[in-house]
Design a protein around this motif. Structure first.
Motif, PDB file in Angstrom:
ATOM      1  N   ILE A 263     -19.343 -23.639 -69.279  1.00 50.60           N
ATOM      2  CA  ILE A 263     -19.620 -23.207 -70.651  1.00 50.60           C
ATOM      3  C   ILE A 263     -20.944 -23.818 -71.086  1.00 50.60           C
ATOM      4  O   ILE A 263     -21.348 -24.875 -70.581  1.00 50.60           O
ATOM      5  N   THR A 264     -21.627 -23.143 -72.004  1.00 50.53           N
ATOM      6  CA  THR A 264     -22.915 -23.652 -72.453  1.00 50.53           C
ATOM      7  C   THR A 264     -22.984 -23.639 -73.969  1.00 50.53           C
ATOM      8  O   THR A 264     -22.358 -22.807 -74.636  1.00 50.53           O
ATOM      9  N   THR A 265     -23.736 -24.585 -74.515  1.00 48.89           N
ATOM     10  CA  THR A 265     -24.052 -24.602 -75.934  1.00 48.89           C
ATOM     11  C   THR A 265     -25.414 -25.239 -76.092  1.00 48.89           C
ATOM     12  O   THR A 265     -25.677 -26.324 -75.556  1.00 48.89           O
ATOM     13  N   GLY A 266     -26.293 -24.563 -76.783  1.00 51.13           N
ATOM     14  CA  GLY A 266     -27.646 -25.078 -76.910  1.00 51.13           C
ATOM     15  C   GLY A 266     -28.300 -25.219 -75.556  1.00 51.13           C
ATOM     16  O   GLY A 266     -28.306 -24.298 -74.747  1.00 51.13           O
ATOM     17  N   LYS A 267     -28.833 -26.401 -75.273  1.00 50.86           N
ATOM     18  CA  LYS A 267     -29.487 -26.657 -73.996  1.00 50.86           C
ATOM     19  C   LYS A 267     -28.545 -27.240 -72.953  1.00 50.86           C
ATOM     20  O   LYS A 267     -28.956 -27.461 -71.807  1.00 50.86           O
ATOM     21  N   ASN A 268     -27.309 -27.510 -73.318  1.00 52.16           N
ATOM     22  CA  ASN A 268     -26.382 -28.176 -72.407  1.00 52.16           C
ATOM     23  C   ASN A 268     -25.413 -27.192 -71.779  1.00 52.16           C
ATOM     24  O   ASN A 268     -24.881 -26.303 -72.463  1.00 52.16           O
ATOM     25  N   THR A 269     -25.173 -27.355 -70.504  1.00 55.35           N
ATOM     26  CA  THR A 269     -24.165 -26.585 -69.784  1.00 55.35           C
ATOM     27  C   THR A 269     -23.176 -27.557 -69.182  1.00 55.35           C
ATOM     28  O   THR A 269     -23.556 -28.510 -68.497  1.00 55.35           O
ATOM     29  N   ARG A 270     -21.885 -27.334 -69.433  1.00 57.60           N
ATOM     30  CA  ARG A 270     -20.827 -28.229 -68.960  1.00 57.60           C
ATOM     31  C   ARG A 270     -19.933 -27.473 -67.983  1.00 57.60           C
ATOM     32  O   ARG A 270     -19.648 -26.284 -68.167  1.00 57.60           O
ATOM     33  N   ALA A 271     -19.485 -28.174 -66.966  1.00 58.60           N
ATOM     34  CA  ALA A 271     -18.562 -27.616 -65.984  1.00 58.60           C
ATOM     35  C   ALA A 271     -17.327 -28.486 -65.879  1.00 58.60           C
ATOM     36  O   ALA A 271     -17.333 -29.674 -66.236  1.00 58.60           O
ATOM     37  N   ALA A 272     -16.254 -27.893 -65.393  1.00 59.61           N
ATOM     38  CA  ALA A 272     -15.026 -28.624 -65.090  1.00 59.61           C
ATOM     39  C   ALA A 272     -14.467 -28.079 -63.786  1.00 59.61           C
ATOM     40  O   ALA A 272     -14.541 -26.867 -63.536  1.00 59.61           O
ATOM     41  N   TRP A 273     -13.893 -28.954 -62.958  1.00 65.46           N
ATOM     42  CA  TRP A 273     -13.382 -28.548 -61.655  1.00 65.46           C
ATOM     43  C   TRP A 273     -12.302 -29.522 -61.219  1.00 65.46           C
ATOM     44  O   TRP A 273     -12.069 -30.553 -61.848  1.00 65.46           O
ATOM     45  N   GLU A 274     -11.644 -29.192 -60.137  1.00 63.31           N
ATOM     46  CA  GLU A 274     -10.601 -30.047 -59.574  1.00 63.31           C
ATOM     47  C   GLU A 274     -11.130 -30.769 -58.344  1.00 63.31           C
ATOM     48  O   GLU A 274     -11.742 -30.168 -57.461  1.00 63.31           O
ATOM     49  N   SER A 275     -10.910 -32.061 -58.281  1.00 60.31           N
ATOM     50  CA  SER A 275     -11.162 -32.854 -57.084  1.00 60.31           C
ATOM     51  C   SER A 275     -10.123 -33.963 -57.014  1.00 60.31           C
ATOM     52  O   SER A 275      -9.752 -34.526 -58.048  1.00 60.31           O
ATOM     53  N   GLU A 276      -9.645 -34.251 -55.814  1.00 60.91           N
ATOM     54  CA  GLU A 276      -8.674 -35.322 -55.610  1.00 60.91           C
ATOM     55  C   GLU A 276      -7.416 -35.120 -56.459  1.00 60.91           C
ATOM     56  O   GLU A 276      -6.759 -36.080 -56.855  1.00 60.91           O
ATOM     57  N   GLY A 277      -7.090 -33.869 -56.762  1.00 60.51           N
ATOM     58  CA  GLY A 277      -5.895 -33.577 -57.543  1.00 60.51           C
ATOM     59  C   GLY A 277      -6.044 -33.833 -59.024  1.00 60.51           C
ATOM     60  O   GLY A 277      -5.063 -33.769 -59.770  1.00 60.51           O
ATOM     61  N   ARG A 278      -7.263 -34.111 -59.497  1.00 56.29           N
ATOM     62  CA  ARG A 278      -7.516 -34.346 -60.911  1.00 56.29           C
ATOM     63  C   ARG A 278      -8.591 -33.391 -61.404  1.00 56.29           C
ATOM     64  O   ARG A 278      -9.350 -32.827 -60.608  1.00 56.29           O
ATOM     65  N   PHE A 280     -12.081 -32.963 -63.287  1.00 52.85           N
ATOM     66  CA  PHE A 280     -13.310 -33.677 -63.628  1.00 52.85           C
ATOM     67  C   PHE A 280     -14.184 -32.771 -64.484  1.00 52.85           C
ATOM     68  O   PHE A 280     -14.118 -31.541 -64.380  1.00 52.85           O
ATOM     69  N   THR A 281     -15.032 -33.374 -65.298  1.00 54.03           N
ATOM     70  CA  THR A 281     -15.995 -32.611 -66.078  1.00 54.03           C
ATOM     71  C   THR A 281     -17.313 -33.372 -66.155  1.00 54.03           C
ATOM     72  O   THR A 281     -17.350 -34.604 -66.069  1.00 54.03           O
ATOM     73  N   SER A 282     -18.393 -32.600 -66.302  1.00 57.77           N
ATOM     74  CA  SER A 282     -19.714 -33.199 -66.406  1.00 57.77           C
ATOM     75  C   SER A 282     -20.677 -32.167 -66.954  1.00 57.77           C
ATOM     76  O   SER A 282     -20.488 -30.960 -66.777  1.00 57.77           O
ATOM     77  N   LEU A 283     -21.731 -32.642 -67.623  1.00 53.61           N
ATOM     78  CA  LEU A 283     -22.866 -31.772 -67.896  1.00 53.61           C
ATOM     79  C   LEU A 283     -23.582 -31.499 -66.576  1.00 53.61           C
ATOM     80  O   LEU A 283     -23.668 -32.367 -65.710  1.00 53.61           O
ATOM     81  N   LEU A 284     -24.101 -30.295 -66.433  1.00 54.67           N
ATOM     82  CA  LEU A 284     -24.753 -29.921 -65.181  1.00 54.67           C
ATOM     83  C   LEU A 284     -26.237 -30.245 -65.228  1.00 54.67           C
ATOM     84  O   LEU A 284     -27.103 -29.377 -65.191  1.00 54.67           O
TER      85      LEU A 284
END
Length: 367
Positions: A263-278, A280-284
């Motif tokens: 998803i994106t808002t303004g200049k920031n794009t954020r992602a979320a995904w699964e790793s190690e069964g949890r 995670f999220t981060s700005l890209l």
């Protein structure tokens, strides 16, 4: 383990933002949602037999309290697949609020699974007859994705095997079809990861065009039997060249049948995904760290951003093959820090996951 501790050690901020739960219309599954320029929500989901269901579409205009009457997107009935939870419809908004939808069709021993696409130039009132865009690529498995820009570019992204390749995940590639006329026609498929082969066979990928025009794709690599990292593939020249970097590491000898969200808002794009069964999220960007927002058994994240700049991350808990589970969420403040606004509720159906959207400063989770 270090990543999981990051989230536990961060300060928790209070949040009074409302989070409402809403069942998908018609008790459908695998919701995906976008918003057009007039604020109208467009929701697609699957309804029917798991191995031969339909893609359904509804809308909700600003201020409305109910979704519109559902109608079917696919022109051939029963041509979508809910089984596996990662082969369903994905939707994107393109030029002049056109809608572009892609999904995996059912295959058989003698008939390869098709890669199906439809578009609407009438704001979702009508959809064109579905088209199979698979060309001569083989072994379509994990779910495809679609991304579009206001310039009339449409990108259909999936993974499979070239026609002359051997078996095995190391021979899988990410393919991209590009249209420059808003989905009317597409060029031939192009391999996007020729220099970085190997894709996890039954994980879906997520494509997205940022406001600045970059094409982003998140997919799960499989460079060896035990390497299942989430890879961010970026194109800054309209799908001509690509750069790759891993954003989520996972050493595991299995295919987790996972999905991702962007998803994106303004200049920031954020992602979320699964790793190690949890989840995670981060700005890209190249400086932000990925943090875990969930405990174990978390899958299929979804994202939404409200008018305050807060971000909702929702996900499924404990779901699996022919198994429903719970839904969970966490609200991040406008700076990306976790708040005390989190929850866990039962209700995710078999083959289901969550989607999320914002109405002003409140969030709604569809399940």
């Amino acid at each position: 383990m270090k990543r999981f501790l990051i989230i536990l050690l961060l300060p928790i901020f209070a949040s009074g933002t409302d989070v409402l739960l809403e069942r998908v219309p018609e008790s459908g599954v695998q919701p995906q949602i976008v918003t057009t320029s007039d604020g109208t929500l467009h929701l697609v989901y699957l309804k029917g037999e798991p191995r031969g269901c339909n893609v359904r579409h509804v809308t909700k205009k600003p201020g409305a309290t109910a979704w519109s009457t559902p109608h079917t997107v696919n022109s051939t009935l029963g041509s979508a697949v809910a089984a596996g939870t990662i082969r369903g419809a994905q939707i994107a908004v393109g030029k002049d609020d056109s809608l572009h939808i892609v999904w995996n069709g059912p295959g058989g021993k003698q008939q390869p699974a098709p890669l199906l696409y439809s578009r609407s130039l009438t704001h979702g009132v009508t959809f064109e007859p579905q088209r199979d865009l698979r060309a001569d690529t083989q072994a379509l498995d994990g779910g495809a994705s679609v991304a579009a820009s206001a310039k009339g570019e449409v990108f259909v992204v999936w993974h499979g095997a070239p026609a002359d390749s051997g078996p095995g995940e190391i021979n899988r590639r990410v393919f991209i079809l590009k249209s420059t006329n808003n989905g009317q026609t597409f060029a031939a498929p192009k391999i996007a990861n020729a220099d970085d082969p190997g894709v996890c066979a039954c994980c879906s990928l997520k494509a997205f065009v940022t406001p600045s025009g970059e094409l982003l794709t998140l997919y799960r690599a499989a460079r060896s039997m035990t390497q299942r990292d989430i890879t961010l593939m970026t194109s800054r020249d309209g799908g001509e060249t690509f750069q790759h970097r891993d954003v989520g590491l996972w050493v595991v000898n299995m295919c987790p049948m996972s999905s991702a969200s962007v998803i994106t808002t303004g200049k920031n794009t954020r992602a979320a995904w699964e790793s190690e069964g949890r989840v995670f999220t981060s700005l890209l960007d190249t400086t932000s760290d990925a943090v875990a927002v969930s405990p174990d058994k978390a899958r299929h994240p979804a994202l939404a951003i409200n008018s305050r700049g807060e971000t909702l991350v929702s996900w499924s808990v404990g779901t699996g093959w022919q198994k429903g589970g719970q839904l969970a969420w966490l609200v991040l403040d406008s700076g990306g820090k976790p708040t005390s606004n989190r929850g866990l509720k039962p209700g995710v159906p078999v083959w289901g996951f969550t989607a999320a959207y914002a109405e002003g400063d409140r969030f709604v989770i569809l399940y």
